[in-house]
Design a protein around this motif. Structure first.
Motif, PDB file in Angstrom:
ATOM      1  N   ASP A  74      48.703  43.562  39.877  1.00  0.00           N
ATOM      2  CA  ASP A  74      47.395  43.325  39.273  1.00  0.00           C
ATOM      3  C   ASP A  74      46.493  42.588  40.254  1.00  0.00           C
ATOM      4  O   ASP A  74      46.875  41.555  40.814  1.00  0.00           O
ATOM      5  CB  ASP A  74      47.525  42.516  37.989  1.00  0.00           C
ATOM      6  N   VAL A  75      45.297  43.135  40.461  1.00  0.00           N
ATOM      7  CA  VAL A  75      44.308  42.534  41.363  1.00  0.00           C
ATOM      8  C   VAL A  75      42.940  42.575  40.701  1.00  0.00           C
ATOM      9  O   VAL A  75      42.682  43.390  39.821  1.00  0.00           O
ATOM     10  CB  VAL A  75      44.242  43.284  42.713  1.00  0.00           C
ATOM     11  N   THR A  76      42.069  41.699  41.152  1.00  0.00           N
ATOM     12  CA  THR A  76      40.678  41.730  40.719  1.00  0.00           C
ATOM     13  C   THR A  76      39.923  42.591  41.716  1.00  0.00           C
ATOM     14  O   THR A  76      39.884  42.282  42.909  1.00  0.00           O
ATOM     15  CB  THR A  76      40.079  40.313  40.673  1.00  0.00           C
ATOM     16  N   VAL A  77      39.348  43.688  41.241  1.00  0.00           N
ATOM     17  CA  VAL A  77      38.657  44.619  42.139  1.00  0.00           C
ATOM     18  C   VAL A  77      37.239  44.129  42.417  1.00  0.00           C
ATOM     19  O   VAL A  77      36.603  43.524  41.552  1.00  0.00           O
ATOM     20  CB  VAL A  77      38.645  46.053  41.565  1.00  0.00           C
ATOM     21  N   PRO A  78      36.749  44.392  43.634  1.00  0.00           N
ATOM     22  CA  PRO A  78      35.441  43.863  44.018  1.00  0.00           C
ATOM     23  C   PRO A  78      34.254  44.594  43.382  1.00  0.00           C
ATOM     24  O   PRO A  78      33.164  44.027  43.281  1.00  0.00           O
ATOM     25  CB  PRO A  78      35.418  44.056  45.538  1.00  0.00           C
ATOM     26  N   CYS A  79      34.453  45.811  42.914  1.00  0.00           N
ATOM     27  CA  CYS A  79      33.328  46.602  42.404  1.00  0.00           C
ATOM     28  C   CYS A  79      32.818  46.093  41.057  1.00  0.00           C
ATOM     29  O   CYS A  79      31.610  45.988  40.848  1.00  0.00           O
ATOM     30  CB  CYS A  79      33.722  48.073  42.319  1.00  0.00           C
ATOM     31  N   CYS A  80      33.738  45.777  40.138  1.00  0.00           N
ATOM     32  CA  CYS A  80      33.319  45.387  38.788  1.00  0.00           C
ATOM     33  C   CYS A  80      33.974  44.095  38.305  1.00  0.00           C
ATOM     34  O   CYS A  80      33.696  43.640  37.201  1.00  0.00           O
ATOM     35  CB  CYS A  80      33.603  46.523  37.801  1.00  0.00           C
ATOM     36  N   GLY A  81      34.872  43.526  39.115  1.00  0.00           N
ATOM     37  CA  GLY A  81      35.520  42.279  38.752  1.00  0.00           C
ATOM     38  C   GLY A  81      36.637  42.421  37.740  1.00  0.00           C
ATOM     39  O   GLY A  81      37.195  41.422  37.299  1.00  0.00           O
ATOM     40  N   ALA A  82      36.998  43.652  37.392  1.00  0.00           N
ATOM     41  CA  ALA A  82      38.078  43.877  36.426  1.00  0.00           C
ATOM     42  C   ALA A  82      39.437  43.614  37.091  1.00  0.00           C
ATOM     43  O   ALA A  82      39.586  43.733  38.308  1.00  0.00           O
ATOM     44  CB  ALA A  82      38.031  45.312  35.904  1.00  0.00           C
ATOM     45  N   VAL A  83      40.415  43.283  36.275  1.00  0.00           N
ATOM     46  CA  VAL A  83      41.784  43.172  36.754  1.00  0.00           C
ATOM     47  C   VAL A  83      42.430  44.536  36.539  1.00  0.00           C
ATOM     48  O   VAL A  83      42.498  45.038  35.417  1.00  0.00           O
ATOM     49  CB  VAL A  83      42.559  42.067  36.006  1.00  0.00           C
ATOM     50  N   VAL A  84      42.854  45.130  37.647  1.00  0.00           N
ATOM     51  CA  VAL A  84      43.392  46.492  37.645  1.00  0.00           C
ATOM     52  C   VAL A  84      44.683  46.490  38.459  1.00  0.00           C
ATOM     53  O   VAL A  84      44.786  45.779  39.458  1.00  0.00           O
ATOM     54  CB  VAL A  84      42.371  47.481  38.272  1.00  0.00           C
ATOM     55  N   SER A  85      45.641  47.299  38.065  1.00  0.00           N
ATOM     56  CA  SER A  85      46.867  47.436  38.843  1.00  0.00           C
ATOM     57  C   SER A  85      46.591  48.303  40.076  1.00  0.00           C
ATOM     58  O   SER A  85      45.887  49.319  39.991  1.00  0.00           O
ATOM     59  CB  SER A  85      47.960  48.082  37.990  1.00  0.00           C
ATOM     60  N   LEU A  86      47.132  47.893  41.211  1.00  0.00           N
ATOM     61  CA  LEU A  86      46.924  48.655  42.444  1.00  0.00           C
ATOM     62  C   LEU A  86      47.358  50.115  42.298  1.00  0.00           C
ATOM     63  O   LEU A  86      46.749  51.001  42.886  1.00  0.00           O
ATOM     64  CB  LEU A  86      47.697  48.008  43.602  1.00  0.00           C
TER      65      LEU A  86
END
Length: 130
Positions: free
Chosen positions: A67-79
């Motif tokens: 799980d990471v915080t993506v830079p585009c929308c700030g959501a926590v998404v699994s790689l």
């Protein structure tokens, strides 16, 4: 591993070597230079490859949590939920065939299914170019 090596044993077919590796932690199995685009599964926004490279630099290609915080929308998404233009994997085990020369270097669906049965686990084929 023997099965995979046998897939490259026909006359005229060759492979530099078939190898396997176990990892202590979940590890990125990437497509090398084939990967040119990542799209967020949360917002469909593009994610700069440099973001992934920085993440790899921080983690050494191994992860305790995908799980990471993506830079585009700030959501926590699994790689592994992000969309990569070429398949990548996150695994604790890898079988690799280096520099195959058989006419059809990719494993077909049946060959992949056979590998999955032999390993007792689903498999993903990653075609890497370095």
């Amino acid at each position: 591993m023997t099965y995979v090596a046998r897939l490259f044993s026909d006359p005229g077919d060759a492979v530099e070597h078939v190898d396997h590796e176990f990892y202590d932690r979940v590890t990125l199995i990437d497509a090398g230079e084939n990967t040119t685009r990542i799209t967020c599964s949360g917002c469909d926004g593009d994610i700069d490859l440099e973001w992934l490279y920085d993440l790899i630099e921080e983690n050494g290609e191994s992860f305790d949590n995908l799980d990471v915080t993506v830079p585009c929308c700030g959501a926590v998404v699994s790689l592994d939920a992000l969309r990569y233009d070429w398949p990548v994997g996150f695994a604790r085990f890898e079988v690799s065939a280096m520099n195959p020369t058989r006419a059809k270097y990719e494993l077909d669906d049946q060959e992949l299914a056979d590998v999955a049965v032999l390993l007792g686990h689903p498999v993903t084929q990653i075609l890497a170019h370095y």
